[in-house]
Design an enzyme around this catalytic site. Structure first.
Site, short mmCIF file in Angstrom:
data_model
loop_
_atom_site.label_atom_id
_atom_site.label_comp_id
_atom_site.label_asym_id
_atom_site.label_seq_id
_atom_site.Cartn_x
_atom_site.Cartn_y
_atom_site.Cartn_z
N GLY A 128 0.84 -1.21 0.00
CA GLY A 128 0.00 0.00 0.00
C GLY A 128 0.86 1.24 0.00
O GLY A 128 2.09 1.18 0.15
N LEU A 129 0.20 2.36 -0.17
CA LEU A 129 0.90 3.64 -0.23
C LEU A 129 1.61 3.96 1.09
O LEU A 129 1.26 3.39 2.14
CB LEU A 129 -0.12 4.76 -0.50
CG LEU A 129 -0.80 4.77 -1.87
CD1 LEU A 129 -1.91 5.82 -1.89
CD2 LEU A 129 0.23 5.04 -2.98
N SER A 130 2.56 4.84 1.02
CA SER A 130 3.18 5.35 2.24
C SER A 130 2.08 6.00 3.08
O SER A 130 1.25 6.76 2.56
CB SER A 130 4.25 6.39 1.86
OG SER A 130 4.78 6.98 3.01
N GLY A 131 2.02 5.67 4.35
CA GLY A 131 1.01 6.24 5.24
C GLY A 131 -0.29 5.46 5.27
O GLY A 131 -1.25 5.85 5.96
N GLY A 133 -0.74 2.59 6.56
CA GLY A 133 -0.84 1.81 7.80
C GLY A 133 -0.19 0.44 7.74
O GLY A 133 -0.47 -0.41 8.58
N LYS A 134 0.72 0.23 6.79
CA LYS A 134 1.39 -1.08 6.64
C LYS A 134 2.17 -1.47 7.90
O LYS A 134 2.00 -2.57 8.42
CB LYS A 134 2.36 -1.05 5.44
CG LYS A 134 1.73 -0.73 4.10
CD LYS A 134 2.74 -0.79 2.98
CE LYS A 134 3.86 0.22 3.07
NZ LYS A 134 3.44 1.63 3.01
N SER A 135 3.03 -0.55 8.35
CA SER A 135 3.89 -0.88 9.50
C SER A 135 3.04 -1.05 10.76
O SER A 135 3.32 -1.93 11.58
CB SER A 135 4.92 0.23 9.74
OG SER A 135 5.62 0.47 8.56
N SER A 202 5.91 -1.81 -2.28
CA SER A 202 5.90 -2.74 -3.43
C SER A 202 4.87 -2.30 -4.47
O SER A 202 3.85 -2.94 -4.66
CB SER A 202 5.65 -4.18 -2.97
OG SER A 202 4.66 -4.30 -1.98
N1 LIG Z 1 10.26 8.29 -3.36
C1 LIG Z 1 9.70 7.59 -2.39
N2 LIG Z 1 8.55 6.90 -2.61
C2 LIG Z 1 7.99 6.20 -1.63
N3 LIG Z 1 8.50 6.09 -0.36
C3 LIG Z 1 9.64 6.75 -0.10
C4 LIG Z 1 10.28 7.52 -1.08
N4 LIG Z 1 11.40 8.06 -0.54
C5 LIG Z 1 11.44 7.64 0.73
N5 LIG Z 1 10.39 6.85 1.01
C6 LIG Z 1 10.23 6.16 2.30
O1 LIG Z 1 10.60 4.82 2.03
C7 LIG Z 1 9.60 3.92 2.47
C8 LIG Z 1 9.22 2.93 1.36
O2 LIG Z 1 10.19 1.95 1.26
P1 LIG Z 1 9.79 0.58 0.59
O3 LIG Z 1 11.01 -0.25 0.65
O4 LIG Z 1 8.58 0.07 1.24
O5 LIG Z 1 9.47 1.02 -0.91
S1 LIG Z 1 9.37 0.12 -2.22
O6 LIG Z 1 8.60 -1.09 -1.88
O7 LIG Z 1 10.71 -0.20 -2.66
O8 LIG Z 1 8.67 0.97 -3.19
C9 LIG Z 1 8.37 4.73 2.79
O9 LIG Z 1 7.94 4.18 4.02
P2 LIG Z 1 6.38 3.96 4.37
O10 LIG Z 1 5.86 5.33 4.62
O11 LIG Z 1 6.45 3.12 5.60
O12 LIG Z 1 5.72 3.27 3.23
C10 LIG Z 1 8.85 6.15 2.89
O13 LIG Z 1 9.03 6.48 4.24
N1 LIG Z 2 -5.97 1.78 11.22
C1 LIG Z 2 -5.55 3.03 11.37
N2 LIG Z 2 -6.39 4.01 11.68
C2 LIG Z 2 -5.95 5.28 11.81
N3 LIG Z 2 -4.66 5.65 11.70
C3 LIG Z 2 -3.79 4.71 11.39
C4 LIG Z 2 -4.17 3.35 11.20
N4 LIG Z 2 -3.07 2.64 10.90
C5 LIG Z 2 -2.06 3.51 10.89
N5 LIG Z 2 -2.48 4.75 11.18
C6 LIG Z 2 -1.64 5.94 11.25
O1 LIG Z 2 -1.26 6.27 9.92
C7 LIG Z 2 0.05 6.72 9.91
C8 LIG Z 2 0.85 5.88 8.93
O2 LIG Z 2 0.93 4.55 9.43
P1 LIG Z 2 2.15 3.62 9.06
O3 LIG Z 2 1.89 2.31 9.70
O4 LIG Z 2 3.43 4.29 9.40
O5 LIG Z 2 1.99 3.53 7.49
P2 LIG Z 2 2.98 2.98 6.39
O6 LIG Z 2 3.86 1.95 7.04
O7 LIG Z 2 2.09 2.39 5.35
O8 LIG Z 2 3.72 4.18 5.90
C9 LIG Z 2 0.59 6.66 11.34
O9 LIG Z 2 0.52 7.93 11.88
C10 LIG Z 2 -0.35 5.71 12.02
O10 LIG Z 2 -0.50 6.01 13.38
#
Ligand SMILES: Nc1ncnc2c1ncn2[C@@H]1O[C@H](COP(=O)(O)OS(=O)(=O)O)[C@@H](OP(=O)(O)O)[C@H]1O
Ligand SMILES: Nc1ncnc2c1ncn2[C@@H]1O[C@H](COP(=O)(O)OP(=O)(O)O)[C@@H](O)[C@H]1O
Length: 298
Positions: A128-131, A133-135, A202
């Site tokens: 899923g997208l960054s943010g 809630g994957k982690s 991914s």
């Molecule tokens: N350009 C760009 N696009 C997306 N994300 C970025 C980028 N640069 C840095 N980040 C940070 O890197 C985290 C994503 O790493 P991943 O290894 O999950 O990415 S990927 O699967 O290789 O696309 C991602 O973490 P999550 O927010 O947990 O998804 C971001 O914090």
């Molecule tokens: N189920 C949920 N409901 C509301 N907020 C959430 C939920 N899961 C995650 N969040 C919040 O969303 C933000 C991004 O979560 P995170 O797990 O870091 O996402 P990712 O790993 O996809 O980047 C964090 O601030 C987290 O507290």
């Protein structure tokens, strides 16, 4: 230590390397400058390495030898002859060939490890997208399974990029390599009997599907965090969307880099209306799936 493909190179040397006499092969570690371990070549091309030497790449009864000049071993092994004119093409396995590698089986197998752990090894692939809630889901899931006595391990994209994948950027081919490596590591965890939770953006379908194809049918469980971009961007816990919007991060997934949503994932987690389930509720959905499919028993 130098590795030949996935086999260690055990070295013995002439006296100038100070590892004893040259007639008696001795196991030891030969300290040579290695400038490129990732490509086709060995990278033994420093002047310091221009001494005669013997290198033995071995595992069990399978051994390959190289006798020659260190500075000869550079790009291709296929064309190199040793001092007797014998080909040393065995070394071609140092590249990406797997033709000269034999799988070594052990009497303790996955099924035995699963019996010990009372669970089935598998990979839960959270995309899923960054943010999105994957982690957070990965942690809640690991916690939920741990409290049920199940062994899990999280491979988080962010974290793995601090070590194993620290050499990779966010351009498409590096993301593909990031995913490939994590897929291979996840497969090893699953083989160990562990419930491996891989949590990374991914973004490309083909890369995720390639990881799926590494595992037996059913053992790759894709979880799609189907959270709209606007929600992810509003969360923006690391301030990355803000930086990307300001043009300070290029190629940010969902903004100026693609995200291909899964078409047939095993589990889709999404908001109901404007209400997002809590991380614990989401984790329970995944745990119910694992229970139903028999992954929480041996
Ligand atoms: N350009 C760009 N696009 C997306 N994300 C970025 C980028 N640069 C840095 N980040 C940070 O890197 C985290 C994503 O790493 P991943 O290894 O999950 O990415 S990927 O699967 O290789 O696309 C991602 O973490 P999550 O927010 O947990 O998804 C971001 O914090
Ligand atoms: N189920 C949920 N409901 C509301 N907020 C959430 C939920 N899961 C995650 N969040 C919040 O969303 C933000 C991004 O979560 P995170 O797990 O870091 O996402 P990712 O790993 O996809 O980047 C964090 O601030 C987290 O507290």
């Amino acid at each position: 230590m130098i590795a030949a493909g996935n086999r260690p190179l055990i070295c013995y040397s002439t006296p100038e390397f100070g590892l004893g006499d040259s007639t008696t092969p001795k196991l030891g570690f030969l300290k040579l400058p290695v400038s490129n371990c990732s490509g086709k070549g060995f990278g033994l091309h420093s002047d310091e390495a221009r001494s005669s030497f013997s290198v033995k790449a071995g595992e069990g009864s399978k051994v390959s030898y190289v006798n020659g000049k260190a500075d000869l071993i550079r790009e291709s092994y296929d064309s190199i002859n040793d001092s007797d004119g014998k080909s040393i093409c065995q070394m071609s396995t140092i590249g990406n060939s797997t033709t000269d590698i034999v799988w070594h089986k052990c009497s303790v197998e996955k099924i035995d490890r699963q019996e010990l752990l009372q669970q089935k090894g598998c990979v839960i692939w959270v995309t899923g997208l960054s943010g999105s809630g994957k982690s957070t889901l990965a942690c809640a899931l690991s916690r939920g399974l741990h409290s049920r006595g199940k062994l899990t391990y999280i491979l988080d994209g962010d974290n793995v990029r601090h070590g194993l994948n620290r050499d990779l950027s966010f351009k498409a081919e590096d993301r593909a390599e990031n995913i490939r490596r994590i897929g291979e590591v996840a497969k090893l965890f699953a083989d160990a009997g562990v419930i491996c939770i891989a949590s990374l953006i991914s973004p490309y379908r083909k890369d995720r599907d390639a990881c799926r194809s590494l595992l037996p049918a059913g053992d790759f469980i894709e979880v799609f965090m189907n959270v709209p971009l606007q929600v992810c961007e509003a969360r923006d816990p690391k301030g990355l969307y803000k930086l990307a919007r300001a043009g300070k991060i290029k190629g940010f997934t969902g903004l100026d880099d693609p995200y291909e949503p899964p078409l047939n994932s095993e589990i889709v987690l999404q908001q109901k209306g404007s209400v997002c389930a809590s991380p614990c509720e989401m984790a329970d959905t995944v745990i119910s799936y694992l229970e139903e499919k028999g992954y929480l028993n041996a």
